[in-house]
Design a protein around this motif. Structure first.
Motif, PDB file in Angstrom:
ATOM      1  N   LEU A 127       0.810  -1.211   0.000  1.00 41.11           N
ATOM      2  CA  LEU A 127       0.000   0.000   0.000  1.00 41.11           C
ATOM      3  C   LEU A 127       0.846   1.265   0.000  1.00 41.11           C
ATOM      4  O   LEU A 127       0.569   2.215  -0.748  1.00 41.11           O
ATOM      5  CB  LEU A 127      -0.938   0.015   1.216  1.00 41.11           C
ATOM      6  CG  LEU A 127      -2.206  -0.831   1.116  1.00 41.11           C
ATOM      7  CD1 LEU A 127      -3.014  -0.706   2.394  1.00 41.11           C
ATOM      8  CD2 LEU A 127      -3.035  -0.411  -0.077  1.00 41.11           C
ATOM      9  N   HIS A 139      -7.557   1.126   1.189  1.00 36.34           N
ATOM     10  CA  HIS A 139      -6.764   1.868   0.215  1.00 36.34           C
ATOM     11  C   HIS A 139      -6.968   3.377   0.367  1.00 36.34           C
ATOM     12  O   HIS A 139      -6.005   4.164   0.343  1.00 36.34           O
ATOM     13  CB  HIS A 139      -7.115   1.444  -1.207  1.00 36.34           C
ATOM     14  CG  HIS A 139      -6.405   0.210  -1.665  1.00 36.34           C
ATOM     15  ND1 HIS A 139      -6.788  -1.059  -1.297  1.00 36.34           N
ATOM     16  CD2 HIS A 139      -5.312   0.052  -2.471  1.00 36.34           C
ATOM     17  CE1 HIS A 139      -5.975  -1.941  -1.857  1.00 36.34           C
ATOM     18  NE2 HIS A 139      -5.072  -1.294  -2.567  1.00 36.34           N
ATOM     19  N   ILE A 168      -4.677   6.366  -1.103  1.00 37.06           N
ATOM     20  CA  ILE A 168      -5.037   6.290  -2.516  1.00 37.06           C
ATOM     21  C   ILE A 168      -6.161   7.296  -2.784  1.00 37.06           C
ATOM     22  O   ILE A 168      -7.180   7.307  -2.103  1.00 37.06           O
ATOM     23  CB  ILE A 168      -5.483   4.862  -2.898  1.00 37.06           C
ATOM     24  CG1 ILE A 168      -4.275   3.929  -2.905  1.00 37.06           C
ATOM     25  CG2 ILE A 168      -6.166   4.860  -4.254  1.00 37.06           C
ATOM     26  CD1 ILE A 168      -3.226   4.256  -3.960  1.00 37.06           C
TER      27      ILE A 168
END
Length: 383
Positions: free
Chosen positions: A75, A118, A123
């Motif tokens: 990640l 995420h 993200i």
């Protein structure tokens, strides 16, 4: 690679520290891994100069909420590339969940948790794309011509396929599925459908990427030799140290030994209190001889912004108890912003995830349909 697989597991060198994106070499590294590592350093330099040259394809099988091992292995790398300006495309590989199991479980709930993890990790759907396998039919149509470009023997030599064949034979009750046999080509379709040209991988995943490169090369040779259509995607080697669970084995949701990113601070304290160490009081960073202690030192150092060696020296003869306390504090503080973002997102999780995936599925579909149209024209199958 990270695309449709879980985090890399290749251990790093026992006495070498490294920056994110610049993993260390290993004395027993294969020649192909050595070449890939040198090329990765060149790519990192090119990203710094012109990130628009690259589109990354990466992703996970949604088999459970993501944990600390995912954060450190994948990640953070995805967020780093996104923030550097690279076009990052993340596939939530829901079709691959049933590649090696009979039931998918509560897949919508797990997909929701994976997307939230995420987003909480950084993200940004305005800069990166998240999509689900099952929503992009053009991607799967590409598998048919791609399968014609590889042999069964080549698929069976793939490390993941070979390992599953051995496991299936040992289990006896369940044979390897056809989906898992074709997994390397499915992975190629993931990458080539969106014209990904850079794939973050650990050294153990290089054979997966080589299948994709083979498919791209053979398609070009067979159908468009004068002007190659597919670029052969390159590897970006990632730091691939295995993160251990509290029991001293690889952190895994299925083993019940993982610290999930969505866990509470109390859960985090309990996790590290249970973490296995050894009987030697003086804390030293010796990954080969003291893997459990080294694991704690790596985790703590990562969140404290120091090195495992320096953290070991600071604890010294104080022993495992103080080490666990230092690591726990570093992880709690390090994960605090992520967990706060996740809690905020969870207030309207369903709507947030639907919007993110609707946007991502639309973009991935447009890319894959464009690729499929081109492939059909190049194969002269437009009537």
């Amino acid at each position: 690679m990270e695309t449709t697989v879980t985090s890399p597991t290749t251990p790093s060198s026992p006495d070498t520290t490294h920056a994110v994106g610049q993993p260390p070499s290993s004395p027993d590294e294969t020649p192909s891994a050595h070449v890939a590592r040198a090329r990765s350093a060149e790519i990192e330099a090119q990203i710094a100069l012109d990130p628009s040259r690259y589109r990354v394809l990466t992703g996970d099988r949604p088999t459970g909420a993501l944990h600390l091992g995912h954060l450190l292995a994948t990640l953070e790398s995805r967020v780093r590339l996104q923030d550097a300006g690279v076009d990052v495309v993340v596939v939530v590989a829901d079709y691959q969940v049933v590649a090696d199991r009979d039931e998918a479980g509560d897949l919508p709930a797990v997909v929701r948790e994976v997307v939230l993890d995420h987003l909480a990790a950084g993200i940004d759907p305005d800069r990166s794309t998240m999509f689900t396998h099952s929503a992009v039919s053009a991607l799967h149509q590409l598998m048919l011509p791609f399968l014609s470009l590889v042999t069964v023997a080549e698929l069976e030599r793939n490390p993941t396929v070979r390992a599953e064949a051995v496991a299936a034979a040992a289990r006896q009750e369940r044979s390897m599925s056809g989906l898992l046999l074709t997994y390397p080509v499915h992975q190629a379709a993931d990458i080539l459908a969106v014209h990904g040209n850079l794939v973050p991988v650990g050294t153990d995943q290089l054979p997966h990427l080589e299948t994709t490169r083979t498919v791209a090369r053979r398609f070009n040779q067979r159908y468009t030799a004068a002007q190659p259509y597919f670029a052969e995607p390159e590897a970006l080697l990632t730091a691939s140290t295995t993160v251990l669970g509290h029991d001293g084995t690889k952190m895994s949701k299925s083993r019940g030994n993982a610290l999930e990113l969505r866990a509470t601070e109390d859960d985090t304290v309990a996790f590290f209190r249970r973490a296995r160490t050894d009987s030697i009081r003086h804390v030293t960073f010796e990954p080969q001889e003291r893997p459990e202690v080294a694991n704690l030192l790596r985790i703590g150092a990562h969140f404290a912004g120091t090195t495992p060696q320096a953290l070991a020296e600071s604890v010294g003869a104080a022993g495992a108890g103080p080490l666990k306390a230092v690591v726990t504090e570093a992880v709690v503080e390090g994960l605090r912003p992520l967990r706060e973002r996740r809690r905020a997102l969870a207030d309207d999780a369903g709507a947030v995830v639907r919007e993110v995936l609707a946007r991502g599925n639309a973009r991935a579909t447009a890319l894959a349909e464009g690729t499929l149209t081109d492939v059909r024209e190049l194969m002269r199958t437009v009537y």
